[in-house]
Design an enzyme around this catalytic site. Structure first.
Site, PDB file in Angstrom:
ATOM      1  N   SER A 161       0.821  -1.226   0.000  1.00  0.00           N
ATOM      2  CA  SER A 161       0.000   0.000   0.000  1.00  0.00           C
ATOM      3  C   SER A 161       0.846   1.263   0.000  1.00  0.00           C
ATOM      4  CB  SER A 161      -0.894   0.008   1.239  1.00  0.00           C
ATOM      5  OG  SER A 161      -1.676  -1.155   1.248  1.00  0.00           O
TER       6      SER A 161
ATOM      7  N   ASP B 189     -11.007  -6.353  -0.026  1.00  0.00           N
ATOM      8  CA  ASP B 189     -10.280  -5.326   0.703  1.00  0.00           C
ATOM      9  C   ASP B 189      -9.627  -5.997   1.914  1.00  0.00           C
ATOM     10  OD1 ASP B 189     -10.389  -2.077   0.846  1.00  0.00           O
ATOM     11  OD2 ASP B 189     -10.061  -3.002   2.816  1.00  0.00           O
TER      12      ASP B 189
ATOM     13  N   HIS C  24     -14.774   0.188   3.564  1.00  0.00           N
ATOM     14  CA  HIS C  24     -14.614   1.425   4.319  1.00  0.00           C
ATOM     15  C   HIS C  24     -15.783   2.379   4.152  1.00  0.00           C
ATOM     16  CE1 HIS C  24     -10.405   0.376   5.124  1.00  0.00           C
ATOM     17  NE2 HIS C  24     -10.405  -0.087   3.877  1.00  0.00           N
TER      18      HIS C  24
ATOM     19  N   CYS D 284      -7.711   2.192   1.496  1.00  0.00           N
ATOM     20  CA  CYS D 284      -8.792   1.385   0.926  1.00  0.00           C
ATOM     21  C   CYS D 284      -8.330   0.715  -0.360  1.00  0.00           C
ATOM     22  CB  CYS D 284      -9.989   2.298   0.627  1.00  0.00           C
ATOM     23  SG  CYS D 284     -11.250   1.488  -0.352  1.00  0.00           S
TER      24      CYS D 284
END
Lengths: 856, 379
Positions: A363, A402, A408, A421
């Site tokens: 991420s 996710d 989210h 996210c």
């Protein structure tokens, strides 16, 4: 009468031979005369022979001593003198605060000269055996050393070089030296030779950065050019890894020569230095040992890597790869057992993760995507995106999940970054398409070399269509392939080479084919931090010739550095320039937006790295992004439970961060192998590192009067990193000539009053006489500076600005010594006296304008 | 008895009274002068060659003094006495030579010495004097030019010791001993056609030796290394003569200076104290020094030949002539060997090389010369 007696006494035979006694006297006398004549005749002949022989002899001597004189004189000189190389002392390696990272320590080697040990050729082998047995009783000599010695010995014997000494044991301990010295009478032809070897005082800590030197052996020699071979005659060690290898040319120095007068056994009678060796230059790295230590301690027992870069200059402040190894082991030959231990260790201590470890960035890549989304205008405008926890591509069966079950909820881009996210970025990457993704991320250096001055960095993989095609290359057709088979094979290859949308989706969260090195991540973060002013990370800060006190700096112009050993590939430089240009097209508000979203990751509610907040102490803001990268693929339907996963399959924890968010001074990338969640495992490490760095900077910026700590003083002479932006540097005229001008480190200045006088610190100088002072920016200097560098507005931002002294402050906070050094050079002579007088008068005034850090 | 001084006076160099005094002790002044000059120079050279070892030099001084004593003792004896004792000396020498194979001391694979390893002497050294004396004794009564009978006897007398020495093995000395006998035969008037025939025979035999390797292996090797003179082949034996050549050659015309020879002082010169001492002379004193030394040797030769030609009987004449000539032959062979023009045969430079037997033998032969010179009045 006498004759008669003689004849009768001795020549009785002759008398008997004669006819009568009366005649005998006469005949004998006649014979005597004849014999005398005959004898004389023969003597003359003999003299002729002797004359011939003497003539031959004289001709021979003449030929030797007159005709061939020069030839024999040369040979005699060759016998008498040997030109021996004098190896140079290797340069030292320091960190940016002059902490010694690699030094030289004395070492003792045991050597044998066979001809001296055993003078008679015939009995030498026996005699040597005896001697070696005695030696073996005195000190321990292991198998490997014996083998090496015997090899060298038999080689020398073959070439009749008995007078050459052969090393038999390296690294004698002091007690061994003492034993050998005491028993010297028993050991003819044995010498103890003192030399220097490399020593790394921090052992494990910086092993992957500094690398190590190794004893020169044949495999290394074979790789050298002829010039190198000449220069390395007599050199025992050569750098083979890390900085030691990269800057071998700086560190090694130039070989000298000495002429040894020797006798037939090779014993040196006298020696004369013909050409002194030039010791290697010392290197100052950009690494800050304190930061390095903080990062290492924070990583603890975990394997991982931490890279910290100054985003303004590209200086690498910390480069941690854990675990490390002890480079001292390699210096004098590591045993195969020890080496095997290092190699088989599962934590892979020999693996320089920071440079060569390629990991999925996870991420941490999301802020870059966010910037891409803004750049390509792929955001949803004011509309919110709904995250339901799953993502599907129309027509495909696979469902992407996710990391958070249930998703989210609704969010915009900033919130998507903050909460990390996945669904948002699946969607984004699908829209952005792989071509634009690879094009955009290339700008930040993913899949590209960072240009760091270390040997062989790895590039990682930035996925693209081209990459997949390259990855699955078609093999040539084999003759036994039928047409059908060939067609089928071609179709298969084509299918494999094809880029699928599904590939793009996992790339969208920094997984799948996507890998990068921690250094690349840090470099990209630095680029993010300085708003696209791409800098080239480097470890070399300065070079100091041996015996000199002057440092020659690499900065400010890394790209046109006067240090010729620092090389940048021209192609790479062109590419960097292209990237800078494109990055320059990104709108400032887009940068602001993404920076803010990264700040939110730490500081806003719902951010994934909120545990860093206390470390900021409200002085500054972090701007970061966590990442948690899977190590294995999860098969469909598998239940994923954190607790059940074995240690080596746990997620890699990642974190990228820069700080302060509004005025970045450091960019950090952290990876903790199998560390688990990025926010929990990796972020605190980066946080501690940045906290330490900020403390150091704060301490530096404090006036010298309040700060008596020695090491901050040492760092004082570096330019304030905040003012060293590319833009700033380009404004300064004639930068190149400035780099060549040596600058003197502060501690040396302090000890040397002459230099102290000559090159004065305009901003902060510690007075020799007074404890309480002082900022000594004289009005003189301010006036000069404001004339030439008034355009500089970057200085002094974190300083309170009393309006009345704005002008003086501007100049002072500017790049301290650097900007003024040239000017000072010009009218140094004129100003010297004036300054001296002014200084004393102004002291009281100056105290009032002491800088104080801006509270946040 | 009347002395006629005028006859010798022309030759003498010292003051007449001094000469008279010395002559009374049977000493030939010019010869003694030349010999002392060479001996003193030799001591200086030896001091340098032994790396300035006072001990070595002192040892040599003792030996020289001993040699001078022997010389004087021999000079005291008249040629008549010498001639009378010649067969006894010769047979005694042969006896000692015959003992060598049984009681000899072995050094470096050759039995050449008698005595203990520390105190030893070579019987072949006695032969160097005894053989010419014996041949001279044989021919003293012969009618000259030489008859076949005497030639034959002479060859036998030469042959026996030569063979004994050769079988020690010591090729170098045996050749020199034989040579001394042959020189004597030549001086005695050996016919030219015999000489020429022998020379041809010698040439053929040398060729045969080289072709069929008739000599012991180590001798063959020595000879071969000399003959091959391959500059690339720097190994072992050749290394010696190469280094010696370098030493002489690097001396140049005026030399490197006393004690400054790098080849000899640093041990590159093999056997610098003994056989190769002339290389040191060449290195430290150059061509000039070598020629001066050679000149001194030649002066000794001339003095010896003068003594020989003025001798009054055949025995003295032949003996004196032979001893003088064989002396210069030693000198020439050594110098040629050291400067690389002859194979290394192991022969010291007379009166200069370190070593007792050599200097004593040479001084003894000068003693004979002096005896012959100073006892002429008796004839």
């Amino acid at each position: 009468m006498a004759v008669d007696i003689y004849i009768s006494a001795f020549d009785k035979t002759k008398i008997q031979d004669t006819v009568s006694g009366a005649m005998s006297k006469y005949v004998n006398l006649q014979d005597q005369e004849y014999e005398e004549r005959l004898f004389l005749h023969r003597v003359i002949w003999m003299l002729v022979f002797v004359a011939i022989v003497i003539a031959v002899l004289i001709r021979g001597l003449y030929k030797l001593q007159v005709v061939e004189y020069s030839e024999h004189a040369t040979k005699s000189k060759k016998n008498q003198y040997v030109i021996e190389p004098v190896p140079p002392t290797r340069g030292l390696i320091y960190d940016r605060n002059q902490n010694l990272l690699a030094g030289n320590v004395p070492t003792h080697t045991l050597e044998i000269t066979p001809e001296q040990a055993c003078q008679t050729r015939k009995t030498r082998s026996n005699c040597m055996k005896k001697l070696l047995r005695v030696l073996d009783g005195l000190i321990t000599i292991n198998e490997k050393d014996w083998r090496k010695f015997h090899k060298a010995y038999s080689k020398n014997r073959r070439y009749a070089k008995g007078f050459q000494s052969i090393p038999i044991r390296y690294n004698l301990t002091t007690s061994e030296v003492a034993v050998l010295a005491a028993q010297r009478y028993r050991l003819p032809g044995i010498h103890i030779k003192a030399s220097q070897k490399r020593y790394y005082p921090y052992a494990n800590s910086l092993s992957h950065v500094i690398g190590y030197v190794r004893r020169v052996d044949q495999t290394i020699i074979d790789r050298w050019t002829p010039e190198q071979k000449i220069n390395y005659k007599g050199t025992a060690f050569v750098g083979v890894k890390g900085i030691e290898k990269q800057y071998e040319n700086i560190l090694h120095g130039v070989k000298g020569n000495q002429r040894n007068e020797r006798n037939v056994f090779g014993r040196v009678i006298s020696s004369k230095l013909i050409k002194p060796s030039v010791p290697g230059k010392s290197i100052y790295l950009t690494i800050d040992k304190r930061l390095q230590e903080v990062a290492e301690n924070a990583l603890g027992a975990k394997a991982g890597a931490v890279v910290a870069i100054d985003p303004n200059s590209g200086e690498v402040l910390a480069l941690v790869s854990k675990p490390g190894y002890d480079p001292n082991q390699f210096v004098s030959g590591i045993s195969s057992q020890q080496f095997q231990q290092l190699q088989l260790n599962k934590a892979r201590p020999l693996y320089p993760r920071a440079l060569k470890g390629t990991f999925a960035p996870g991420s941490t890549i999301k802020p870059f995507y966010a910037l891409g989304a803004l750049y390509y205008d792929l955001t949803h405008g004011k509309k919110m995106f709904s995250c339901g926890g799953t993502f599907r591509i129309p027509g495909a069966r696979h469902t992407w999940h996710d990391w958070k079950r249930g998703g989210h909820g609704t969010l915009n881009l900033a919130k998507a970054v903050r909460r990390s996210c996945d669904i948002y970025f699946y969607d984004l990457s699908a829209k952005m398409k792989i071509d634009r993704i690879s094009e955009f991320l290339t700008l930040f250096g993913f899949g590209q070399p960072t240009g760091i001055d270390m040997p062989r960095e790895r590039l990682g993989v930035l996925p693209s269509r081209a990459y997949k095609i390259k990855q699955h290359k078609r093999k040539p057709r084999t003759p036994n392939m039928s047409n059908l088979q060939w067609r089928q094979y071609k179709a298969l290859v084509r299918q494999r080479q094809k880029w699928y949308l599904g590939d793009t989706i996992s790339v969208g969260i920094g997984q799948g084919l996507f890998t990068s090195t921690p250094l690349q991540l840090a470099s990209a973060t630095a680029t993010m931090a300085n708003r696209g002013k791409l800098v080239i990370p480097h470890l070399l800060r300065a070079v100091r010739p041996s015996g000199s006190k002057d440092l020659y700096y690499l900065t400010p112009e890394v790209e046109n550095s006067a240090i010729k050993e620092y090389k940048i590939d021209k192609k790479f430089l062109a590419e960097v320039k292209r990237r800078r240009k494109v990055l320059g097209l990104i709108k400032p508000e887009h940068w602001d937006y993404v920076h803010q979203s990264m700040v939110d990751v730490v500081h806003a509610p719902g951010g994934t790295a909120r545990r860093l907040i206390p470390l900021a102490k409200k002085e500054f803001e972090f701007a970061g992004k966590t990442g948690t990268a899977q190590v294995v693929k999860i098969k469909k339907g598998d239940h994923w439970s954190k607790k059940k996963v074995p240690e080596h399959l746990k997620d890699n924890a990642l974190f990228v961060v820069f700080a302060p968010a509004d005025k970045p001074k450091i960019a950090v990338a952290v990876i903790v192998i199998n560390g688990g969640h990025g926010g929990a495992a990796a972020a605190p490490i980066a946080g501690k590192l940045i906290r330490t760095y900020m403390d150091i900077l704060n301490q530096q910026n404090k006036p010298a009067g309040e700060n008596n700590s020695n090491d901050t003083l040492l760092t004082k002479d570096t330019p304030d990193p905040s003012t060293l932006t590319v833009k700033n540097l380009l404004k300064r005229p004639v930068v190149n000539s400035k780099v060549l001008k040596p600058r003197v480190p502060n501690n040396l200045r302090k000890s040397n009053p002459r230099i102290n006088k000559k090159i004065k610190q305009p901003a902060i100088t510690r007075s020799n006489t007074s404890n309480t002072t002082a900022v000594t920016s004289t009005t003189n200097n301010v006036n000069i500076d404001s004339g030439t560098t008034s355009s500089n507005t970057h200085g002094g931002t974190n300083v309170k600005k009393p309006v009345a002294r704005k002008k003086a402050q501007k100049a002072r906070a500017m790049t301290r010594a650097r900007a003024r050094a040239r000017l000072r050079e010009i009218d140094l002579e004129k100003k010297m006296q004036k300054q001296k007088q002014n200084q004393k008068q102004k002291k009281n005034d100056e105290i009032r304008i002491i800088e104080t850090p801006k509270p946040r | 008895m009347s002395y006629s001084y005028q006859k010798y006076g022309a030759l003498s160099q010292g003051s007449p009274s001094m000469r008279r005094a010395l002559t009374r002790f049977n000493i030939d002044v010019p010869l003694l002068f030349l010999v002392s000059l060479v001996l003193i120079l030799g001591l200086f050279i030896l001091y340098s060659a032994s790396s300035q070892s006072v001990e070595t030099t002192f040892k040599q001084i003792i030996r020289i003094l001993f040699g001078l004593l022997i010389m004087w003792l021999i000079a005291l004896a008249s040629p008549i006495t010498l001639k009378r004792w010649t067969p006894v000396i010769f047979l005694f020498g042969l006896f000692l030579l015959a003992l060598v194979p049984f009681f000899g001391v072995e050094v470096n694979g050759a039995k050449r010495w008698l005595g203990t390893p520390s105190v030893r002497f070579q019987p072949s050294e006695i032969m160097k004097l005894a053989l010419p004396m014996m041949v001279a004794w044989l021919l003293a009564g012969a009618r000259l030019p030489l008859q076949f009978k005497h030639l034959f006897m002479g060859l036998i007398v030469i042959g026996i010791p030569t063979y004994l020495i050769y079988s020690e093995p010591d090729l170098g000395t045996s050749l020199l001993v034989a040579l001394s006998g042959l020189i004597l035969l030549f001086l005695a008037g050996l016919r030219w056609w015999i000489i020429i025939l022998t020379a041809i025979a010698m040439a053929i035999s040398v060729w045969a030796i080289l072709e069929y390797r008739l000599l012991p292996e180590y001798q063959m090797k020595r000879i071969e290394t000399f003959l091959s003179s391959d500059s690339k082949d720097l190994k072992n034996a050749l290394w010696q003569s190469r280094q010696s050549e370098i030493a002489i050659g690097s001396g140049g015309v005026y030399g490197k200076g006393y004690l400054q020879g790098t080849q000899s002082q640093h041990g590159f010169l093999p056997e610098a104290e003994t056989d190769f001492i002339f290389a040191l002379v060449g290195e430290e004193f150059g061509l000039a020094g070598a020629l001066i030394l050679l000149m001194l040797y030649l002066l000794i030769l001339f003095r010896g030949l003068l003594i020989a030609t003025s001798a009054k009987d055949t025995y003295s004449r032949l003996l004196a002539g032979t001893l003088s000539v064989i002396f210069i032959v030693y000198v020439c062979i050594n110098m040629l060997m050291v400067s690389g023009m002859l194979p290394v045969v192991g022969l010291p430079l007379p009166m200069i090389s370190f070593g007792g037997t050599s200097v004593v033998t040479i001084l003894a032969s000068f003693g004979i010369l002096m005896s012959i010179q100073t006892h002429k009045k008796l004839i």
